[in-house]
Design a protein around this motif. Structure first.
Motif, PDB file in Angstrom:
ATOM      1  N   UNK A  33      31.120  40.074  56.458  1.00 43.60           N
ATOM      2  CA  UNK A  33      31.831  40.384  55.556  1.00 43.60           C
ATOM      3  C   UNK A  33      31.930  39.531  54.213  1.00 43.60           C
ATOM      4  N   UNK A  34      32.251  40.071  52.980  1.00 41.75           N
ATOM      5  CA  UNK A  34      32.278  39.166  51.903  1.00 41.75           C
ATOM      6  C   UNK A  34      33.740  39.253  51.258  1.00 41.75           C
ATOM      7  N   UNK A  35      34.482  38.280  51.594  1.00 43.50           N
ATOM      8  CA  UNK A  35      35.984  38.398  51.281  1.00 43.50           C
ATOM      9  C   UNK A  35      36.090  37.974  49.756  1.00 43.50           C
ATOM     10  N   UNK A  36      37.084  38.421  49.114  1.00 40.93           N
ATOM     11  CA  UNK A  36      37.435  38.260  47.564  1.00 40.93           C
ATOM     12  C   UNK A  36      38.269  36.740  47.773  1.00 40.93           C
ATOM     13  N   UNK A  37      37.753  36.014  46.976  1.00 39.61           N
ATOM     14  CA  UNK A  37      38.342  34.921  46.635  1.00 39.61           C
ATOM     15  C   UNK A  37      39.903  34.874  45.962  1.00 39.61           C
ATOM     16  N   UNK A  38      40.706  34.045  46.090  1.00 34.68           N
ATOM     17  CA  UNK A  38      41.915  33.961  45.568  1.00 34.68           C
ATOM     18  C   UNK A  38      41.775  34.217  44.005  1.00 34.68           C
ATOM     19  N   UNK A  39      42.605  34.888  43.154  1.00 35.89           N
ATOM     20  CA  UNK A  39      42.470  35.238  41.845  1.00 35.89           C
ATOM     21  C   UNK A  39      43.697  35.144  41.263  1.00 35.89           C
ATOM     22  N   UNK A  40      43.977  34.992  39.882  1.00 35.02           N
ATOM     23  CA  UNK A  40      45.171  35.234  38.946  1.00 35.02           C
ATOM     24  C   UNK A  40      44.960  36.719  39.027  1.00 35.02           C
ATOM     25  N   UNK A  41      46.214  37.449  39.206  1.00 39.20           N
ATOM     26  CA  UNK A  41      46.020  38.936  39.162  1.00 39.20           C
ATOM     27  C   UNK A  41      46.001  39.461  37.742  1.00 39.20           C
ATOM     28  N   UNK A  42      44.842  39.298  36.832  1.00 40.04           N
ATOM     29  CA  UNK A  42      44.982  39.633  35.575  1.00 40.04           C
ATOM     30  C   UNK A  42      44.623  41.359  35.422  1.00 40.04           C
ATOM     31  N   UNK A  43      45.733  41.809  34.868  1.00 40.58           N
ATOM     32  CA  UNK A  43      45.835  43.184  34.559  1.00 40.58           C
ATOM     33  C   UNK A  43      44.747  43.777  33.679  1.00 40.58           C
ATOM     34  N   UNK A  44      44.554  44.896  33.675  1.00 41.77           N
ATOM     35  CA  UNK A  44      43.643  45.612  32.612  1.00 41.77           C
ATOM     36  C   UNK A  44      43.989  45.392  31.226  1.00 41.77           C
ATOM     37  N   UNK A  45      43.223  44.752  30.521  1.00 36.51           N
ATOM     38  CA  UNK A  45      43.529  44.630  29.107  1.00 36.51           C
ATOM     39  C   UNK A  45      43.672  45.960  28.302  1.00 36.51           C
TER      40      UNK A  45
ATOM     41  N   UNK B  15      38.034  26.404  41.570  1.00 34.56           N
ATOM     42  CA  UNK B  15      37.329  26.129  40.492  1.00 34.56           C
ATOM     43  C   UNK B  15      35.721  25.639  41.252  1.00 34.56           C
ATOM     44  N   UNK B  16      35.752  25.431  42.380  1.00 34.96           N
ATOM     45  CA  UNK B  16      34.550  25.196  42.910  1.00 34.96           C
ATOM     46  C   UNK B  16      33.346  26.139  42.672  1.00 34.96           C
ATOM     47  N   UNK B  17      32.353  25.643  41.945  1.00 37.24           N
ATOM     48  CA  UNK B  17      31.271  26.727  41.512  1.00 37.24           C
ATOM     49  C   UNK B  17      30.336  27.162  42.586  1.00 37.24           C
ATOM     50  N   UNK B  18      30.497  26.253  43.914  1.00 39.83           N
ATOM     51  CA  UNK B  18      29.570  26.620  44.887  1.00 39.83           C
ATOM     52  C   UNK B  18      30.034  27.542  45.866  1.00 39.83           C
ATOM     53  N   UNK B  19      31.347  27.967  45.928  1.00 37.44           N
ATOM     54  CA  UNK B  19      31.874  28.943  46.551  1.00 37.44           C
ATOM     55  C   UNK B  19      31.228  30.265  46.249  1.00 37.44           C
ATOM     56  N   UNK B  20      30.946  31.136  47.497  1.00 35.25           N
ATOM     57  CA  UNK B  20      29.939  32.226  47.135  1.00 35.25           C
ATOM     58  C   UNK B  20      30.242  33.327  46.300  1.00 35.25           C
ATOM     59  N   UNK B  21      31.395  34.130  46.131  1.00 33.89           N
ATOM     60  CA  UNK B  21      31.599  34.914  45.116  1.00 33.89           C
ATOM     61  C   UNK B  21      31.480  34.236  43.630  1.00 33.89           C
ATOM     62  N   UNK B  22      32.220  33.159  43.640  1.00 30.82           N
ATOM     63  CA  UNK B  22      32.173  32.605  42.256  1.00 30.82           C
ATOM     64  C   UNK B  22      30.768  32.178  41.720  1.00 30.82           C
ATOM     65  N   UNK B  23      30.064  31.439  42.855  1.00 29.19           N
ATOM     66  CA  UNK B  23      28.557  31.176  42.344  1.00 29.19           C
ATOM     67  C   UNK B  23      27.844  32.475  42.009  1.00 29.19           C
ATOM     68  N   UNK B  24      28.238  33.532  42.623  1.00 34.02           N
ATOM     69  CA  UNK B  24      27.259  34.718  42.556  1.00 34.02           C
ATOM     70  C   UNK B  24      27.616  35.068  40.979  1.00 34.02           C
ATOM     71  N   UNK B  25      28.719  35.369  40.610  1.00 30.13           N
ATOM     72  CA  UNK B  25      28.964  35.945  39.274  1.00 30.13           C
ATOM     73  C   UNK B  25      29.051  34.781  38.081  1.00 30.13           C
ATOM     74  N   UNK B  26      29.192  33.796  38.505  1.00 29.81           N
ATOM     75  CA  UNK B  26      28.711  32.674  37.390  1.00 29.81           C
ATOM     76  C   UNK B  26      27.242  32.733  37.138  1.00 29.81           C
ATOM     77  N   UNK B  27      26.488  32.876  38.081  1.00 31.63           N
ATOM     78  CA  UNK B  27      24.938  32.867  38.007  1.00 31.63           C
ATOM     79  C   UNK B  27      24.399  34.177  37.078  1.00 31.63           C
ATOM     80  N   UNK B  28      25.500  35.196  37.364  1.00 30.02           N
ATOM     81  CA  UNK B  28      24.943  36.431  36.762  1.00 30.02           C
ATOM     82  C   UNK B  28      25.374  36.333  35.031  1.00 30.02           C
TER      83      UNK B  28
END
Length: 352
Positions: free
Chosen positions: A255-267, A57-70
């Motif tokens: 490198x831009x590593x992906x963060x850990x995620x819940x593996x949400x399937x395609x709806x 939930x840390x909004x300062x982490x790079x990928x999360x921050x990027x998508x949240x700002x978008x």
């Protein structure tokens, strides 16, 4: 008047782009702005679904921050275009069942034809989809034909001055997103044609960058990239940097590593009840219904905020937080037919 302007799955934007600029009427401009509102709204569910799949939930982490700002950028773009429409006497429509987003499916109006927009957790594939949504016609150049969002906005910018006399500054919503999310992100009234053209410039350049740089010129933090390049970094897995040898930008940085995620399937289209073997049990179905109701209530609250009654926008903002919390509960439930994946929110509109 463009036919099917409120039909999400029509080619209304293609029709508008095929009308010569000098032949646009007041109605064409209002139709175009309604379409632009639908476009901005259509990006929020896929981007937010990916964002909410990130488990840290840390909004300062790079990928999360990027998508949240978008996501916040898209919300400010949405608000700016709503202000454009109501300032010239138009009506913001968000709760017509024909006009709400449909997933999986193409973008509304025929933009980027053939691109299927889906809902899923964050993956390299979903990030590549998001980059395709935001793509300029030529990287580091302006989108010059009718197949991109940027080109559609340019047509609106070219035509709007002819109708500057219609601007009234009425039914405007103001909201200070800029202090938290960067210069240009304030939702401000559209009182003059300069207000309109400045807002369109912000929308275009935050999405595509400029012809000289991939950076967002209205960033929340220095060095923040425009949406296209930010998503492309996540998709490729490398930072987009200037190659000192060639003098050109390329994905050759760290490198831009992906963060850990819940593996949400395609709806699936029209929700999980249409996925054989993954029909939700009663508890999961209740979570999905709760999310869909919150989403629908948010659309109604947003529509009310730009209506003649000028309702407060804060209920809609509160509902966005409710959506995030409900989505995270949904993301924790494994799919019965393939427990490698989890359910994700459906973003289905529920009529009152």
């Amino acid at each position: 008047m463009t036919t099917g302007i409120r039909d999400y799955e029509s080619d209304a934007i293609v029709q508008l782009m095929n009308i010569a600029e000098e032949d646009w009427t007041e109605q064409e401009l209002k139709d175009a702005l309604q379409r632009a509102i639908m476009l901005e709204l259509s990006t929020v569910p896929p981007y937010a679904t990916a964002l909410w799949s990130i488990t840290d939930p840390d909004n300062s982490k790079p990928v999360r921050h990027t998508i949240r700002e978008i996501v916040f950028d898209e919300m400010s773009h949405f608000g700016l275009v709503c202000n454009m429409l109501t300032s010239i006497g138009g009506t913001v429509v968000l709760t017509d069942p024909a006009s709400v987003p449909k997933y999986p499916g193409e973008l509304p109006g025929g933009v980027n034809p053939g691109l299927e927009v889906f809902l899923s957790g964050l993956t390299r594939d979903s990030a590549a989809l998001f980059a395709d949504i935001e793509k300029p016609e030529h990287p580091l150049g302006f989108a010059a034909d009718g197949n991109t969002i940027g080109a559609f906005y340019q047509r609106i910018a070219d035509v709007f001055p002819k109708f500057a006399h219609l601007l009234t500054g009425q039914r405007q919503v103001s909201f200070p997103l800029g202090s938290s999310h960067g210069a240009g992100n304030n939702i401000v009234p559209m009182n003059t044609i300069d207000d309109v053209l400045n807002a369109i410039h912000i929308i275009q350049s935050q999405g595509e960058g400029t012809d000289a740089s991939p950076e967002n010129p209205f960033p929340g933090v220095p060095g923040e990239l425009a949406h296209y390049y930010a998503f492309k970094e996540i998709a490729v897995g490398r930072k987009f940097v200037l190659d000192e040898q060639t003098g050109k930008f390329d994905f050759i940085g760290p490198d831009v590593p992906l963060p850990d995620t819940s593996p949400v399937g395609r709806v699936p289209r029209d929700g999980w009840a249409n996925s054989p073997g993954n029909e939700p049990d009663a508890t999961t179905a209740d979570l999905l219904r709760t999310f869909n109701q919150q989403y629908s209530d948010m659309l109604r609250a947003l529509e009310d905020a730009w209506s003649p009654s000028a309702a407060d926008i804060f209920p809609a903002i509160g509902l966005m937080g409710d959506l995030r919390r409900t989505a995270q509960k949904i993301n924790a439930v494994k799919l019965p037919a393939d427990p490698r994946f989890t359910y994700g929110p459906e973003w289905l509109f529920v009529q009152q």
